[in-house]
Write a protein that holds these residues in place. Structure first.
Motif, PDB file in Angstrom:
ATOM      1  N   MET A   8       0.829  -1.207   0.000  1.00 51.93           N
ATOM      2  CA  MET A   8       0.000   0.000   0.000  1.00 51.93           C
ATOM      3  C   MET A   8       0.864   1.258   0.000  1.00 51.93           C
ATOM      4  N   GLN A   9       1.964   1.236   0.743  1.00 47.70           N
ATOM      5  CA  GLN A   9       2.866   2.387   0.790  1.00 47.70           C
ATOM      6  C   GLN A   9       3.477   2.642  -0.591  1.00 47.70           C
ATOM      7  N   LYS A  12       0.783   4.146  -2.905  1.00 46.23           N
ATOM      8  CA  LYS A  12       0.521   5.551  -2.610  1.00 46.23           C
ATOM      9  C   LYS A  12       1.659   6.443  -3.086  1.00 46.23           C
ATOM     10  N   LYS A  15       2.647   7.980  -8.179  1.00 47.57           N
ATOM     11  CA  LYS A  15       1.656   8.970  -8.607  1.00 47.57           C
ATOM     12  C   LYS A  15       1.284   8.713 -10.058  1.00 47.57           C
ATOM     13  N   GLU A 120     -10.998   9.096  -6.235  1.00 47.35           N
ATOM     14  CA  GLU A 120     -10.519   9.253  -4.862  1.00 47.35           C
ATOM     15  C   GLU A 120     -10.725  10.669  -4.349  1.00 47.35           C
ATOM     16  N   ASP A 125     -10.592   8.785  -0.732  1.00 48.06           N
ATOM     17  CA  ASP A 125      -9.870   7.503  -0.663  1.00 48.06           C
ATOM     18  C   ASP A 125     -10.678   6.374  -0.031  1.00 48.06           C
TER      19      ASP A 125
END
Length: 196
Positions: A8-9, A12, A15, A120, A125
């Motif tokens: 997930m990191q 995120k 971009k 989002e 989100d």
């Protein structure tokens, strides 16, 4: 840190490309260009959605409570509706599973399909949480309609700037088993639009 957290990191941190970084292929404008509210309403009805009209002197939240009198939990992603819970306050999917009605604002609508676009940005989100709600109320401006998907692709920057997005036309439905139409099979049971 769990493997899920690492993934997930990384997602995120990645971009979406800046607008114009990758030129989009040219699109030939096809089909009916009519972006009228009347066409949107007719298409929405064909897809199983409905328009929710405000009665004289009625606010948006009052109209929602009139349409869903047994509602216990009203989750909102818009400042126009107070509700019982803000979408930003949902910390787990289990909390979202208890939401009766969710209110969001669509970036734009497609008149040909009666579809609405959410990303989002509008959902803070919380894309998965919208699909866990029983009923979805969408606020949509009549000025934010395009005629068809070709127009949406050409005219709306959201296709290039959104990290993720969804086009919804009516409630979730399936007719796979013996040709019987079931609404709410994999998502919301109803989708209503309010001109706002």
């Amino acid at each position: 840190m769990s493997a899920r957290d690492v993934i997930m990191q990384r997602l995120k941190a990645k971009k979406s490309p800046q607008e114009g970084a990758y030129p989009l292929p040219p699109v030939v404008t096809l089909g009916d260009q009519d972006a009228s509210p009347e066409r949107f309403e007719a298409s929405l009805a064909l897809m199983g959605g409905r328009m929710l009209s405000l009665q004289d002197g009625e606010g948006i939240e009052q109209a929602i409570r009139r349409a869903f009198p047994e509602m216990r939990n009203l989750c909102t992603a818009v400042p126009e509706v107070e509700g019982t819970l803000r979408i930003e306050d949902l910390e787990t999917h289990e909390q979202a599973d208890k939401v009766d009605v969710m209110v969001v604002r669509a970036a734009f609508g497609v008149a040909e399909t009666g579809g609405i676009f959410l990303s989002e940005v509008e959902l803070k989100d919380h894309l998965a949480d919208v699909h866990l709600a029983q009923h979805l109320i969408v606020l949509l401006s009549k000025n934010e309609l395009v005629g068809n998907m070709h127009n949406a692709y050409q005219e709306r920057s959201e296709f290039r700037t959104a990290g993720y997005g969804v086009l919804m036309s009516g409630p979730s439905a399936t007719a796979d088993i013996q040709g019987v139409l079931i609404r709410g099979a994999q998502g919301v049971r109803s989708l209503s639009v309010i001109w706002a």
